[in-house]
Design a protein around this motif. Structure first.
Motif, short mmCIF file in Angstrom:
data_model
loop_
_atom_site.label_atom_id
_atom_site.label_comp_id
_atom_site.label_asym_id
_atom_site.label_seq_id
_atom_site.Cartn_x
_atom_site.Cartn_y
_atom_site.Cartn_z
N ILE A 1 0.85 -1.19 0.00
CA ILE A 1 0.00 0.00 0.00
C ILE A 1 0.89 1.24 0.00
O ILE A 1 1.51 1.58 1.01
CB ILE A 1 -0.95 0.00 1.23
N ASN A 2 0.98 1.89 -1.15
CA ASN A 2 1.76 3.12 -1.31
C ASN A 2 0.90 4.28 -0.82
O ASN A 2 0.18 4.92 -1.60
CB ASN A 2 2.16 3.31 -2.77
N ASN A 3 0.98 4.55 0.47
CA ASN A 3 0.15 5.58 1.10
C ASN A 3 0.89 6.89 1.33
O ASN A 3 0.29 7.96 1.34
CB ASN A 3 -0.38 5.03 2.43
N ALA A 4 2.21 6.81 1.53
CA ALA A 4 2.98 8.01 1.88
C ALA A 4 2.92 9.07 0.78
O ALA A 4 2.82 8.77 -0.41
CB ALA A 4 4.44 7.63 2.13
N VAL A 5 3.02 10.32 1.21
CA VAL A 5 2.97 11.44 0.28
C VAL A 5 3.94 12.52 0.75
O VAL A 5 4.18 12.66 1.95
CB VAL A 5 1.54 12.02 0.19
N GLY A 6 4.51 13.25 -0.18
CA GLY A 6 5.38 14.36 0.19
C GLY A 6 4.56 15.52 0.74
O GLY A 6 3.45 15.79 0.27
N ALA A 7 5.07 16.19 1.72
CA ALA A 7 4.35 17.31 2.32
C ALA A 7 4.15 18.45 1.32
O ALA A 7 5.05 18.77 0.54
CB ALA A 7 5.13 17.83 3.53
N LEU A 8 2.96 19.02 1.33
CA LEU A 8 2.71 20.19 0.50
C LEU A 8 3.55 21.33 1.06
O LEU A 8 3.41 21.69 2.23
CB LEU A 8 1.23 20.57 0.52
N ALA A 9 4.41 21.88 0.24
CA ALA A 9 5.35 22.90 0.71
C ALA A 9 5.90 23.68 -0.47
O ALA A 9 5.75 23.27 -1.62
CB ALA A 9 6.49 22.23 1.48
N PRO A 10 6.53 24.82 -0.20
CA PRO A 10 7.16 25.58 -1.28
C PRO A 10 8.17 24.74 -2.05
O PRO A 10 8.65 23.71 -1.56
CB PRO A 10 7.85 26.73 -0.53
N PHE A 11 8.50 25.17 -3.27
CA PHE A 11 9.37 24.43 -4.18
C PHE A 11 10.67 24.00 -3.51
O PHE A 11 11.35 24.79 -2.86
CB PHE A 11 9.70 25.29 -5.40
N LYS A 12 10.98 22.73 -3.67
CA LYS A 12 12.22 22.18 -3.12
C LYS A 12 12.61 20.96 -3.92
O LYS A 12 11.76 20.19 -4.37
CB LYS A 12 12.03 21.80 -1.65
N VAL A 13 13.91 20.77 -4.12
CA VAL A 13 14.38 19.58 -4.83
C VAL A 13 15.04 18.63 -3.84
O VAL A 13 15.50 19.03 -2.77
CB VAL A 13 15.36 19.92 -5.97
N THR A 14 15.08 17.37 -4.21
CA THR A 14 15.66 16.32 -3.36
C THR A 14 17.16 16.18 -3.64
O THR A 14 17.72 16.87 -4.49
CB THR A 14 14.98 14.98 -3.66
N LEU B 1 15.21 16.14 -7.91
CA LEU B 1 13.84 15.99 -8.37
C LEU B 1 12.94 16.85 -7.49
O LEU B 1 13.25 17.07 -6.31
CB LEU B 1 13.40 14.53 -8.27
N GLU B 2 11.84 17.34 -8.04
CA GLU B 2 10.89 18.10 -7.24
C GLU B 2 10.39 17.20 -6.12
O GLU B 2 10.02 16.05 -6.35
CB GLU B 2 9.73 18.59 -8.12
N LYS B 3 10.39 17.69 -4.89
CA LYS B 3 10.23 16.82 -3.73
C LYS B 3 8.88 16.10 -3.66
O LYS B 3 8.82 14.92 -3.31
CB LYS B 3 10.48 17.59 -2.43
N GLN B 4 7.79 16.79 -3.98
CA GLN B 4 6.50 16.12 -3.90
C GLN B 4 6.40 14.99 -4.93
O GLN B 4 5.92 13.89 -4.62
CB GLN B 4 5.37 17.13 -4.12
N MET B 5 6.85 15.26 -6.15
CA MET B 5 6.80 14.23 -7.19
C MET B 5 7.76 13.09 -6.87
O MET B 5 7.47 11.92 -7.13
CB MET B 5 7.13 14.84 -8.55
N ALA B 6 8.91 13.42 -6.29
CA ALA B 6 9.89 12.39 -5.93
C ALA B 6 9.33 11.46 -4.86
O ALA B 6 9.43 10.23 -4.95
CB ALA B 6 11.18 13.04 -5.44
#
Length: 328
Positions: free
Chosen positions: A112-125, A129-134
């Motif tokens: 179950i892929n439940n985890a999600v990146g926190a909604l936040a201002p632009f940041k890369v990993t 990669l863009e953190k939410q998409m990563a």
């Protein structure tokens, strides 16, 4: 008397769903990502723990994982539970976690892929990669494919392993996936904290459909909308402001229920659709389906997220980022 799955709906709780599906959960080994207290991942793991053979809770924060394990053990003392450190924002960390899981002696019936990146201002990993998409797409994509052998090992003549993506109806706020910025994030295209969130959820829907297609019946994947839920994450100031702008919260930060299209659910109600997607045997006939309110809602998928050409493009673009291909 407990309802049957045909009677499930908006107000069904994860507890009720698990009770009805107890025989389907029994004997299963299940991994849930993003299981911090106060979220739907924890609630999912908590109710599954009452019936499953093994529950693996995964997250990047060891302290939060321990709190979740303690809470579940307190309620279900006999639970067979295991913690897995998994930082989905780091591809190297994902590979380490996958290797650890692949060394477990047991097969895995449900991921179950439940985890999600926190909604936040632009940041890369660390991988640029863009953190939410990563965190919400690229990391889960890699993890899912790396542990596919464990899932396939759970298959039998009467059971097909499952992969669940907790997506969102928010994917309908996007009209396409920007493949150019997937590998090369562009802050000038970061319209709001919700922009990459919506795109990520669209990617989840596309991936569930494409994974089912590529697996060719060896495993089934499903995406779902859990509902609009007021979790601990909603108290983050950036998220608060964004949700106020969308009209989900009032000026005081309290949920608004005046819009019938955006009714809030409790955390137990929000986790119910995940439980159904993971264990309802009637869904075996419709791999790649999208669920909402515990029912098949595939017809409500946004056109771009139901487009098989986009699914193939996303899969190949993600493989290119990772530098490897995956076959079943």
């Amino acid at each position: 008397m407990s309802p049957s799955t045909s009677e499930f709906g908006f107000h069904t709780t994860a507890e009720e769903a698990a009770e009805v599906l107890a025989s389907e959960i029994a004997g299963k080994n299940v991994l849930v990502t993003g299981t911090s207290l106060g979220g739907i991942g924890f609630e999912t793991a908590r109710v599954i723990a009452k019936y499953a053979n093994l529950v693996i809770i995964a997250g990047y924060n060891a302290e939060r994982l321990q709190l979740a394990e303690d809470a579940i053990k307190n309620e279900v003392p006999a639970v067979n539970i295991r913690k897995l450190i998994l930082d989905l924002s780091s591809l190297a960390a994902v590979r380490v976690a996958a290797a650890e899981l692949n060394a477990y002696p047991e097969p895995l019936h449900v991921l179950i892929n439940n985890a999600v990146g926190a909604l936040a201002p632009f940041k890369v990993t660390v991988d640029n990669l863009e953190k939410q998409m990563a965190t919400g797409h690229v990391g889960p994509f890699l993890f899912t494919n790396l542990i596919a052998p464990k899932l396939l090992a759970a298959a039998s003549s009467s059971y097909t392993p499952r992969v669940i993506f907790v997506a969102s109806a928010a994917h309908t706020f996007s009209t396409t996936i920007d493949f150019a910025t997937l590998a090369k994030p562009d802050p000038s295209k970061y319209e709001s904290i919700f922009h990459p969130y919506n795109d990520t959820k669209g990617a989840n829907v596309l991936t569930a459909i494409e994974l089912s297609r590529r697996a060719g019946g060896k495993l089934n994947a499903y995406a779902l909308h859990p509902g609009l839920i007021y979790t601990n994450g909603a108290r983050n100031e950036d998220i608060l402001q964004g949700m106020k702008a969308y009209g989900f919260l009032d000026a005081e930060g309290k949920p608004v229920n005046s819009n019938p299209a955006y009714q809030w659910k409790s955390i137990p109600e929000g986790a119910a659709t995940t439980v159904v997607a993971a264990f309802d045997s009637s869904l075996s006939a419709t791999p790649g389906a999208y669920l909402d309110d515990c029912k098949d809602a595939t017809a409500s998928i946004a056109p771009y997220a139901a487009d098989s050409a986009n699914g193939a493009l996303l899969w190949e673009a993600t493989e290119k980022i990772l530098g490897q291909t995956f076959k079943f």
